[in-house]
Scaffold this active site. Structure first.
Site, PDB file in Angstrom:
ATOM      1  N   ASP A  18       0.793  -1.236   0.000  1.00  0.00           N
ATOM      2  CA  ASP A  18       0.000   0.000   0.000  1.00  0.00           C
ATOM      3  C   ASP A  18       0.826   1.287   0.000  1.00  0.00           C
ATOM      4  OD1 ASP A  18      -1.824  -2.006   0.236  1.00  0.00           O
ATOM      5  OD2 ASP A  18      -2.828  -1.224   2.027  1.00  0.00           O
ATOM      6  N   LYS A 104      -6.866  -4.787  -3.366  1.00  0.00           N
ATOM      7  CA  LYS A 104      -7.609  -5.429  -2.285  1.00  0.00           C
ATOM      8  C   LYS A 104      -8.719  -4.501  -1.786  1.00  0.00           C
ATOM      9  CE  LYS A 104      -4.006  -4.241   1.126  1.00  0.00           C
ATOM     10  NZ  LYS A 104      -4.605  -3.365   2.127  1.00  0.00           N
ATOM     11  N   CYS A 143      -1.790  -2.442   7.663  1.00  0.00           N
ATOM     12  CA  CYS A 143      -1.734  -3.342   6.503  1.00  0.00           C
ATOM     13  C   CYS A 143      -0.440  -4.150   6.457  1.00  0.00           C
ATOM     14  CB  CYS A 143      -1.950  -2.549   5.220  1.00  0.00           C
ATOM     15  SG  CYS A 143      -3.645  -1.914   5.162  1.00  0.00           S
TER      16      CYS A 143
END
Lengths: 641, 641
Positions: A18, A104, A143
Site C-alpha cells: 500500500d 484489495k 496493513c
C-alpha cells in the site's frame, strides 16, 4: 535476537504494501513520514530487479462507498478510491512495469488490511515457487502487520524491511507494538544494507572444483610434502615452429597476492562439498613455495617446462587452473604476434583486438603479449593506462556516418586532434575519399595541421593501397602513411610485404587476439615429483617425463640456436640453462621485469632463431633432445608400477 | 610547499642508505628509533620490486682501523667493520637478492658520508638510465643528508622517504635542520602512502582509443543527437546453422553501472590525447539511453540485430567495444554448446573449460553460456559461487600420482567425499584401474559409500568405455556411471552417441570454452540512424542495412520455425516480433531474467528448430527475408551520396 543475514536467491520476492498517494503526507489518510520509505524502497526495487526476483505491490482499491469510510460507518476518512490519484502509486516510486499489482478491498462491504485477504496473492506466489517474502510499505501497524501475519500463517519465511515501513500510530506506540508482535511470530528483520550483493570470489577460487576436492583429500591424509609441478606445451600448433614465453609476471603477481578471502570461506562452508575442519584450515592460506621459470621473451619448444612450482602439495594443486589459464593465453598470443613481427620487419604493428578478444582481461593481456613480441602498440586503452604501452586510434566509420558530409567529418576530426590525424577512407568509396584528402590537405596545412596517415579497412587492400598511394603522391602527400586493417593475420601481412604493397603499418585485431588459427595450446601443468620421489603419468598420448627439469640451449658460432637438451635439474649438461629461480617462500626473488626489457630479450631471441624457424611455414622441427637420465628414470618408474 | 605526487615509472630507483645493525638500537652507533624504518622500508622494497624498478643499498664497510673511529682520532665509536655482524643488513629487512650493494669508506684513511663518495654509484645509476631516486635510511643528519646532496648535485631528481629516515640528533634539531637543508636544495618529500599503485581503469575505459578520440570530435562539434546502433552477426561460422543469443544481462549490468571514475579522468587528462574541456565534461557521465534486444536463449541468424542501442551519439559510441566484447563471446559459446546439447540428448554435459579459456572472465561466461544452452553444469567454481550453476569435479591425475598406490588414492578420496565419488581411471592403465574399482566397491559399500562414477580421460574413449562398462557390470557395478573427457567437441560426442557408446556424461573443456573451430564471430555494432536520419556504410563486403529494425519470425502448424523477415521497426509484418524494449533511460525496464528462465527458453527454441538445423552439418540456410522498405531505403541513401 540475532538478525540472520538474508542472501537473495530464487524463491525470494519483494512485496510492497500500500505505498499509495493517499497514505503519503498530503494524502487523505497520511502516514507521518510515509514518503520516507520511497527512496529506500527504490533501492530494494533496484536490487530485486537486478537479481531477477519477482516484485509485487498491494494497493487499497476501494469503491467510493467503501465500508471502511467514516461516511459509511467505518473508522477512516475516504481514501484510495479506485481510479483516483489518491489510489495511485507515487510517481517517485520506481515500480518496474513487470511488477504484479494486487488490488484489495475492492468491494463496498469488504475490508482487507492484509494483502492476502480476498485476493489470489497466495496462489500467485505459490505458482511462482516463492518461499521467502521481503515485506515493506505502509503502515506498520495495519496493513503491513496483517500482511506479515498472513504470510507467516501461509508458511512463508518473512523478512520485514525495517527501514521501509512507517506506522500510523493512533496511539504513539502502535508501530513499536506491531513490530514486537511480528518478531514474536518469528518474522525476521532486514535493512537495505543487509542485502549485500553476493561477494565475487577472490582469485583463490579462480579454479576448478576438483582442485578443492583434492585438497580436502590431501588435508584428510595430511599430505603436505613438497610437490613439484611443471608447466609445458605438449606440441606446437599446426604450422608453427616455436613458442615465445609470456605471462610470467602475471603468474607471480597471482601467487604473491593469493589469499583465501572471507567470502571464499563462507562459500566453501555453505556449498556442501567440504568439511568444516578443512575450510577452517584455509584461513590465512598463503602461497609459500618456490617458482623457477624461463624469462619472458624466451623462445621455447614442446616438452620444455617454462615454469616449475615447488610447494606443499595442496598449494601447488590449487594454483594449477589459474597458472594454465594465464600462461596458455599469453604464450599463445606472443607466439602468434612474433610470427607477424617476423612477417613485417620494420613496419608499424598495432593490436586492434580488444572487441573480439574473449574478455577484457584477454584483450589486455593480448596487448601485453603482442607488445612483448615486438608490436608497436595497441588500441586497448587499459593497456596504455596500466603499462604505458603506446596507444593508437583515431576514427571509425560511425564518425564519418554521423556527419552528413565525408569531407566535413575529416575536417572536424583534424581540428579536434591536430597531432593525431589519420583518416579512415573506406566508408563510401576508398579512392574517392583519397581525392577528398588531397583537396583538404592544403586547407589543413594553413592551420598548421599535417595529415599523418590514412587507414584502409575493407576490400582488396593491396589494390586500394596502390591506388591510394598514387593519388596521395600525385597530390603532394608523399609523407602521409597508409595503414591497413580488416581481418589480417601473418599470412596476409607476408603476402602484402612480399609484393611490396605500399602499406606502412598494419592494425591486427581479431585473428591476433583470439589466435584464430590455434585458439588453444595443448599444454599441461603436471606433478613430476612428490615428497622427494619422481612421479610419472602414463595416460595414452599424455604421458609425462618425471623429475625437476632444466633446459640447456646450444648455439652456433654465429649465435643461432642449434638445439636444446631437456635434462634433470641436477644434471650438468652443455649449453645455456634457461630456467632460473624467480620466487622463494612465496615472494619474488628479483624485481618484476619491465616490458621494455622483455621486448629487448624477445628481439634478441628472434635474431638467434635458425633461419628456417623465421619463416611462416615449418617443415623440420627444432631439435630437443631428452637426456638419458630422464629416459632411464621414466623406465624405472614404469617397471616399479 | 606542495608535495608533488610521484608516480613510479622506468627511470626510478630506490636507494637505501646504511640500514645496518650497528645503526639500530643495540648496535655500536645506534640511531634512536633506527629500527622503526625497517617495516616502512619493507613496504617500499616490495613496491619497487613489484614494479620491476632497481633497488640499491649503501653500507659503511670499514676496516678495523678506520679513520672515523675514536681510537684512530675520529668522532665515532668503532662501527660497521667489514664482515662483522654489526655491518650486516638487519635480518628483518627484506632486501631482495637482486639489490645492488654499494660499500663505502672501505679504506682506513678515507671517510664517506655520501653513497656517491669514492664509489661508482653515479656511473652505475647512469648506466641503468636512472633519473629519479627515492632515498631513505640512516641517518637523516649524516649519510642520508650527504647522499641526497650529492644525488642532487649529480642531476638526479630526488625524493626523500620522509617516513623511512631517522636522525642521530647529536644536537636535538639536527634532523630537522637536515630536512630543511634538503628541501631548500629542491629535494622532494615522499611517504609510503603517496606511492599508490596505478589505479586500474574502470569499465568506462574498457574501450578502444578511437572511441574516445571520436567522442572528443563529437564534443567539439556538439553532436549529441540520438544515435541508433545495432549489433548483429554478419555470417555464420563454417558448418553452423544458427546462433543462440546470450550475454544480454551482462550488457545491461555494464550499461547500468557505467561511470567515468576519477582515475579515468586523471588518465585522460595526463595522456595528451584530449582537451581539458572534454575531459571535464565526462564528470558524472552516465548511460541514459534505451536498449532493445532479443531475449537471451533466442535462436537467431545472420543480419538479424540482437541488440539495439538508442542514445546520445557519444554514449552510444563509447560502449561499442565492450558490447561487442560481451555479446560476441557468449553468443559464440552458447551457439557451440547448443550443438553439443543437440548431439547428446539426455546426457550429463559438464563444462571443463576454465583453464584454457582466454581469461577467468571468459571461463566464467563460458560456464554461463553453456548452462544457458542446456549444459548440466560446470567445474568452474566462480560460476557456482556467483550464479548457483551446478558444480562438477572430483580428482585429477595428480591426486593418484601423489599416492604411492592407486587403490589407496581411490580409497582416500572416497572417504573424504563419500557423496561425490567419481574415480579417474587412466593415470596408469584404464582397464586395470576398473578392476581395482570392482575390488574396492564392496569395502566402500560396507562403510556406506557408493561409487557414483568413473572418468576416462585419454586414449580411444569409445573402446575404453565399452571395456570398462563390461568390467563394471561383471563386478555388479551396473549403477556406476561412465564419464568421458579429453579434447571433446560436438562431432566426437555425436560419433560416440551414434555408436551407442556406453558413456553417461561428457566433460567438455577447451574446444567449448574457446569455441575452437570458430573462436570469433564476424559481428558488428553499427550506426544505423543519427539525428533521426538513417545511415548506411558502403564498405566493400561490410555494407550495412539502414534504420531501426525488427525481426519477425514465422512458424509452421507444428510450431517449427519457417522463416524470418528483417523489417524496419515501424513496419507491420506477419510473424512474432523478437526484439523488445529492455532498458529505458539507462535503467532496466524489467527485472534481470534468471538463468533458469533463459534455459527454459533455449530448450523451447531448440525444439522449434526445423529438423535440418538440428543436425551438425548444414546445407541450406534458414530463410531470412529483407523487407522491401529496407531495400528501398538503402537504395535511396546510396542515390543521395
Amino acid at each position: 535476537m540475532t538478525v540472520s543475514q538474508p542472501r537473495l536467491a530464487p524463491g525470494d520476492a519483494l512485496l510492497m504494501v500500500d505505498v499509495q498517494n493517499d497514505f503519503l503526507p498530503g494524502g487523505h489518510l497520511a502516514v507521518s513520514e510515509g514518503d520516507a520509505v520511497i527512496p529506500i524502497l527504490n533501492r530494494y526495487l533496484d536490487y530485486f530487479s537486478r537479481k531477477g526476483l519477482p516484485i509485487l505491490a498491494t494497493r487499497d482499491w476501494h469503491p467510493a462507498n467503501h465500508c471502511s469510510f467514516k461516511n459509511q460507518g467505518g473508522p477512516w476518512p475516504e481514501h484510495c478510491i479506485a481510479q483516483t490519484s489518491g489510489a495511485e502509486f507515487p510517481a517517485a516510486l520506481n515500480l518496474p512495469e513487470s511488477a504484479q499489482i494486487i488490488s484489495k478491498a475492492t468491494h463496498p462491504d469488504q475490508d482487507a488490511y492484509s494483502g492476502f485477504q480476498g485476493t489470489d496473492l497466495d496462489s500467485l506466489l505459490k505458482s511462482r515457487e516463492i518461499r521467502q517474502l521481503f515485506i515493506g510499505g505502509l503502515a506498520t501497524d495495519y496493513c503491513v502487520l496483517n500482511t506479515v501475519k498472513d504470510a507467516l500463517k501461509f508458511g512463508y519465511t518473512v523478512y520485514l524491511l525495517q527501514d521501509a515501513v512507517r506506522a500510523v500510530n493512533l496511539s504513539p506506540d502502535d508501530g513499536k507494538k506491531a513490530l514486537q508482535e511480528m518478531k514474536d511470530l518469528d518474522c525476521r528483520l532486514c535493512n537495505i544494507n543487509d542485502l549485500q550483493p553476493r561477494a565475487t570470489p577472490s582469485a583463490a577460487l579462480y579454479t576448478d572444483l576438483y582442485q578443492l576436492t583434492m585438497m580436502q583429500g590431501y588435508f584428510d591424509q595430511n599430505m603436505n610434502d613438497p610437490a613439484v609441478f611443471e608447466f609445458y606445451v605438449r606440441e606446437l600448433p599446426p604450422g608453427r615452429g616455436f613458442l615465445l614465453n609470456a605471462g610470467l609476471e602475471q603468474v607471480l603477481d597471482y601467487l604473491e597476492d593469493l589469499r583465501v578471502a572471507s567470502q571464499d570461506l563462507e562459500w566453501m562452508r555453505d556449498c556442501g562439498f567440504f568439511s568444516k575442519n578443512f575450510v577452517d584450515s584455509l584461513k590465512g592460506f598463503r602461497f609459500t613455495g618456490e617458482v623457477h621459470a624461463m624469462p619472458e621473451g624466451t623462445v621455447f619448444f614442446p616438452n620444455e617446462p617454462i615454469l616449475r612450482v615447488t610447494a606443499p602439495l595442496p598449494q601447488a594443486q590449487l594454483v594449477e587452473t589459474r597458472i594454465i589459464n594465464l600462461l596458455q593465453f599469453q604464450v599463445m598470443i606472443a607466439s602468434k604476434a612474433a610470427r607477424i613481427v617476423l612477417a613485417a620487419p620494420g613496419k608499424t604493428l598495432m593490436d586492434f583486438g580488444l572487441r573480439r578478444s574473449h574478455s577484457i582481461e584477454a584483450g589486455l593481456f593480448a596487448a601485453r603479449a603482442s607488445y612483448i613480441a615486438g608490436f608497436t602498440g595497441t588500441a586497448t586503452i587499459p593497456a596504455g593506462a596500466l603499462w604505458d604501452i603506446p596507444l593508437f586510434g583515431t576514427m571509425a566509420h560511425s564518425f564519418i556516418l554521423a556527419h552528413d558530409d565525408e569531407t566535413q567529418a575529416f575536417e572536424n576530426f583534424a581540428r579536434s586532434h591536430p597531432d593525431n590525424v589519420v583518416f579512415l577512407l573506406d566508408t563510401y568509396d576508398t579512392e574517392n575519399a583519397a581525392h577528398k584528402i588531397v583537396d583538404l590537405a592544403p586547407r589543413l596545412q594553413k592551420e598548421g595541421i599535417n595529415i599523418r596517415g590514412v587507414r584502409l579497412d575493407s576490400g582488396d587492400l593491396q589494390n586500394h593501397a596502390r591506388k591510394v598511394r598514387k593519388i596521395l603522391n600525385a597530390g603532394g602527400l608523399d609523407e602521409v602513411k597508409i595503414f591497413a586493417s580488416g581481418d589480417l593475420d601473418e599470412n596476409k601481412v607476408r603476402d602484402f610485404e612480399s609484393c611490396k604493397t605500399p602499406i606502412d603499418g598494419y592494425g591486427i585485431g581479431t585473428r591476433l587476439a583470439t589466435s584464430a588459427d590455434a585458439p588453444m595450446l595443448n599444454c599441461a601443468y603436471k606433478l613430476q615429483e612428490y615428497a622427494g620421489r619422481p612421479r610419472r603419468k602414463r595416460s595414452e598420448g599424455k604421458s609425462t617425463l618425471p623429475g625437476c627439469k632444466q633446459v640447456y640451449r646450444n648455439f652456433s658460432a654465429d649465435h643461432k640456436m642449434t638445439g636444446d637438451t631437456l635434462a634433470l635439474d641436477k644434471e650438468d649438461m652443455v649449453g645455456e640453462p634457461l630456467i632460473e629461480a624467480v620466487m622463494r617462500q612465496g615472494k619474488r626473488c628479483r624485481p618484476a621485469v619491465s616490458l621494455g626489457e622483455i621486448r629487448e630479450r624477445t628481439a634478441q631471441e628472434l635474431n638467434r632463431l635458425p633461419e628456417p624457424l623465421r619463416s611462416l611455414q615449418q617443415d623440420s622441427p627444432y631439435p630437443v633432445e631428452i637426456s638419458n637420465t630422464i629416459k632411464k628414470l621414466a623406465e624405472s618408474l614404469d617397471r616399479n608400477l
